[in-house]
Design a protein around this motif. Structure first.
Motif, PDB file in Angstrom:
ATOM      1  N   LEU A 208      20.132  30.868  25.351  1.00  0.00           N
ATOM      2  CA  LEU A 208      21.414  31.198  24.741  1.00  0.00           C
ATOM      3  C   LEU A 208      22.510  30.297  25.306  1.00  0.00           C
ATOM      4  CD1 LEU A 208      21.123  35.084  25.021  1.00  0.00           C
ATOM      5  CD2 LEU A 208      20.987  33.766  22.900  1.00  0.00           C
ATOM      6  N   ALA A 209      23.601  30.169  24.557  1.00  0.00           N
ATOM      7  CA  ALA A 209      24.733  29.368  25.025  1.00  0.00           C
ATOM      8  C   ALA A 209      25.340  30.017  26.264  1.00  0.00           C
ATOM      9  CB  ALA A 209      25.778  29.252  23.924  1.00  0.00           C
ATOM     10  N   SER A 210      25.513  29.225  27.306  1.00  0.00           N
ATOM     11  CA  SER A 210      26.035  29.736  28.572  1.00  0.00           C
ATOM     12  C   SER A 210      26.611  28.582  29.371  1.00  0.00           C
ATOM     13  CB  SER A 210      24.912  30.416  29.367  1.00  0.00           C
ATOM     14  OG  SER A 210      25.268  30.584  30.721  1.00  0.00           O
ATOM     15  N   ALA A 211      27.575  28.886  30.233  1.00  0.00           N
ATOM     16  CA  ALA A 211      28.161  27.852  31.090  1.00  0.00           C
ATOM     17  C   ALA A 211      27.563  27.878  32.491  1.00  0.00           C
ATOM     18  CB  ALA A 211      29.676  28.025  31.171  1.00  0.00           C
ATOM     19  N   GLY A 212      26.481  28.628  32.675  1.00  0.00           N
ATOM     20  CA  GLY A 212      25.858  28.714  33.997  1.00  0.00           C
ATOM     21  C   GLY A 212      26.459  29.843  34.819  1.00  0.00           C
ATOM     22  N   SER A 213      26.202  29.824  36.110  1.00  0.00           N
ATOM     23  CA  SER A 213      26.702  30.880  36.992  1.00  0.00           C
ATOM     24  C   SER A 213      28.217  31.000  36.878  1.00  0.00           C
ATOM     25  CB  SER A 213      26.326  30.587  38.446  1.00  0.00           C
ATOM     26  OG  SER A 213      24.926  30.603  38.613  1.00  0.00           O
ATOM     27  N   VAL A 214      28.699  32.236  36.740  1.00  0.00           N
ATOM     28  CA  VAL A 214      30.132  32.467  36.543  1.00  0.00           C
ATOM     29  C   VAL A 214      30.894  32.320  37.852  1.00  0.00           C
ATOM     30  CG1 VAL A 214      31.872  34.114  35.776  1.00  0.00           C
ATOM     31  CG2 VAL A 214      29.640  34.034  34.635  1.00  0.00           C
ATOM     32  N   PHE A 215      30.422  33.011  38.889  1.00  0.00           N
ATOM     33  CA  PHE A 215      31.114  33.013  40.178  1.00  0.00           C
ATOM     34  C   PHE A 215      30.273  32.315  41.244  1.00  0.00           C
ATOM     35  CE2 PHE A 215      32.562  36.918  37.998  1.00  0.00           C
ATOM     36  CZ  PHE A 215      33.920  36.636  37.924  1.00  0.00           C
ATOM     37  N   GLY A 270      36.931  46.452  46.722  1.00  0.00           N
ATOM     38  CA  GLY A 270      37.315  45.712  47.916  1.00  0.00           C
ATOM     39  C   GLY A 270      36.509  44.448  48.121  1.00  0.00           C
ATOM     40  N   LYS A 271      35.988  43.895  47.029  1.00  0.00           N
ATOM     41  CA  LYS A 271      35.162  42.695  47.094  1.00  0.00           C
ATOM     42  C   LYS A 271      35.920  41.495  46.532  1.00  0.00           C
ATOM     43  CE  LYS A 271      31.554  45.073  48.517  1.00  0.00           C
ATOM     44  NZ  LYS A 271      30.949  44.907  49.857  1.00  0.00           N
ATOM     45  N   GLN A 272      35.391  40.313  46.796  1.00  0.00           N
ATOM     46  CA  GLN A 272      36.024  39.084  46.329  1.00  0.00           C
ATOM     47  C   GLN A 272      35.123  38.366  45.337  1.00  0.00           C
ATOM     48  OE1 GLN A 272      36.511  35.934  49.251  1.00  0.00           O
ATOM     49  NE2 GLN A 272      38.435  35.266  48.332  1.00  0.00           N
ATOM     50  N   ALA A 273      35.739  37.812  44.300  1.00  0.00           N
ATOM     51  CA  ALA A 273      35.014  37.002  43.319  1.00  0.00           C
ATOM     52  C   ALA A 273      35.737  35.670  43.167  1.00  0.00           C
ATOM     53  CB  ALA A 273      34.938  37.717  41.975  1.00  0.00           C
ATOM     54  N   ILE A 274      35.002  34.571  43.343  1.00  0.00           N
ATOM     55  CA  ILE A 274      35.574  33.228  43.208  1.00  0.00           C
ATOM     56  C   ILE A 274      34.855  32.511  42.074  1.00  0.00           C
ATOM     57  CG2 ILE A 274      35.995  31.016  44.338  1.00  0.00           C
ATOM     58  CD1 ILE A 274      36.003  32.455  47.001  1.00  0.00           C
ATOM     59  N   LEU A 275      35.622  32.081  41.082  1.00  0.00           N
ATOM     60  CA  LEU A 275      35.059  31.479  39.880  1.00  0.00           C
ATOM     61  C   LEU A 275      34.407  30.131  40.177  1.00  0.00           C
ATOM     62  CD1 LEU A 275      34.995  32.216  36.810  1.00  0.00           C
ATOM     63  CD2 LEU A 275      36.938  30.660  36.543  1.00  0.00           C
ATOM     64  N   GLU A 276      33.245  29.914  39.590  1.00  0.00           N
ATOM     65  CA  GLU A 276      32.572  28.617  39.699  1.00  0.00           C
ATOM     66  C   GLU A 276      32.943  27.704  38.536  1.00  0.00           C
ATOM     67  OE1 GLU A 276      28.002  26.874  39.743  1.00  0.00           O
ATOM     68  OE2 GLU A 276      28.463  28.712  40.826  1.00  0.00           O
ATOM     69  N   TRP A 277      33.218  28.272  37.391  1.00  0.00           N
ATOM     70  CA  TRP A 277      33.559  27.480  36.212  1.00  0.00           C
ATOM     71  C   TRP A 277      34.879  26.730  36.376  1.00  0.00           C
ATOM     72  CZ3 TRP A 277      33.102  31.649  31.795  1.00  0.00           C
ATOM     73  CH2 TRP A 277      31.760  32.018  31.637  1.00  0.00           C
TER      74      TRP A 277
END
Length: 280
Positions: A208-215, A270-277
């Motif tokens: 499927l269309a995807s940009a890879g890992s999000v974070f 209380g978690k952190q998410a850092i975008l890879e895109w």
């Protein structure tokens, strides 16, 4: 060189979402590319390789967009020394295949990543589960800043998890990268290829269309819980955590909503998410 105005660019990305570019350029060779960059002077521009790891949420891209995978495609391999110099526009899967043909231990763990060499170096692409990154065997990177051609050593590139110095130098264009690989027996090569492909064969992003890992940094259990949620046209992948897929004709606002939901879910815990895109 090809030059298009008001050109739709979703089709050039692996996520298949996006608007149009006011000016879209496809240089035929390295000289055309560097001359074009030089002509921009201090004006900013955007580089597009295979279009992975990119989410185009804007309807209109005002900055010039330059496609590199037609102009930086040289591959020079010395099978005796194991050294190779690869143009930034070369598909990483082609680079790996070329190395395997002459018996070099290329990073077969990255065979399923649809990136150009330049994009892979920029992001320090890798497979965390297989402890492999593009920078592992990198020697140096040739770059152009609009005025000067320079070469950066591996140390100067300051690689870390999905990061390189080029994140802080957006107007520096990666032209080529030089690697050093060991020679290994053909049966070992085939075994490594099978392991890499087997590990990714059931992943949604293969079909499927995807940009890879999000974070590049996130709460893995939380992303596991989001699998299969979303909209009819797009959502978090059903069997691949930390992945958003386009089931067909997804809207940019839907992708943005999924990202916002993931960010809020992290903050509430209380978690952190850092975008890879990269987001345009």
């Amino acid at each position: 060189m090809k030059h298009f105005q008001r050109h739709p660019i979703a089709k050039y990305t692996t996520l298949k979402v996006g608007g149009y570019a006011d000016n879209f350029y496809i240089p035929n060779d390295r000289e055309e590319l560097t001359e074009l960059i030089q002509s921009f002077g201090s004006h900013q521009f955007l580089l597009l390789g295979n279009g992975s790891n990119i989410f185009i949420k804007s309807k209109r891209i005002k900055k010039p967009v330059l496609m590199t995978n037609k102009s930086l495609k040289d591959v020079d391999i010395d099978a005796t020394t194991g050294k190779l110099r690869v143009g930034a526009g070369v598909d990483i899967r082609k680079m790996i295949a070329d190395c395997l043909r002459v018996g070099l231990r290329a990073p077969v763990e990255l065979l399923t990543i649809p990136a150009t060499v330049g994009g892979a170096v920029y992001m320090n692409a890798g497979r965390t589960s297989m402890n492999s990154s593009i920078s592992d065997n990198l020697i140096e990177v040739e770059v152009f800043d609009g005025k000067h051609f320079t070469t950066l050593s591996r140390k100067e590139c300051t690689f870390s998890h999905r990061y390189s110095v080029f994140h802080r130098r957006p107007q520096t264009t990666i032209l080529s990268a030089t690697f050093q690989y060991d020679r290994i027996p053909s049966d070992v090569i085939q075994s490594l290829k099978r392991t890499s492909i087997e590990a990714a064969k059931d992943k949604d992003y293969r079909n499927l269309a995807s940009a890879g890992s999000v974070f590049k940094k996130c709460d893995y259990q939380l992303m596991q819980s989001l699998r299969g949620t979303g909209f009819r046209r797009t959502g978090f992948a059903r069997n691949t955590p930390n992945c958003i897929v386009n089931y067909g004709d997804a809207y940019a606002w839907q992708i943005s909503a999924l990202l916002a939901y993931a960010y809020v879910s992290h903050r509430l815990r209380g978690k952190q998410a850092i975008l890879e895109w990269q987001v345009w």
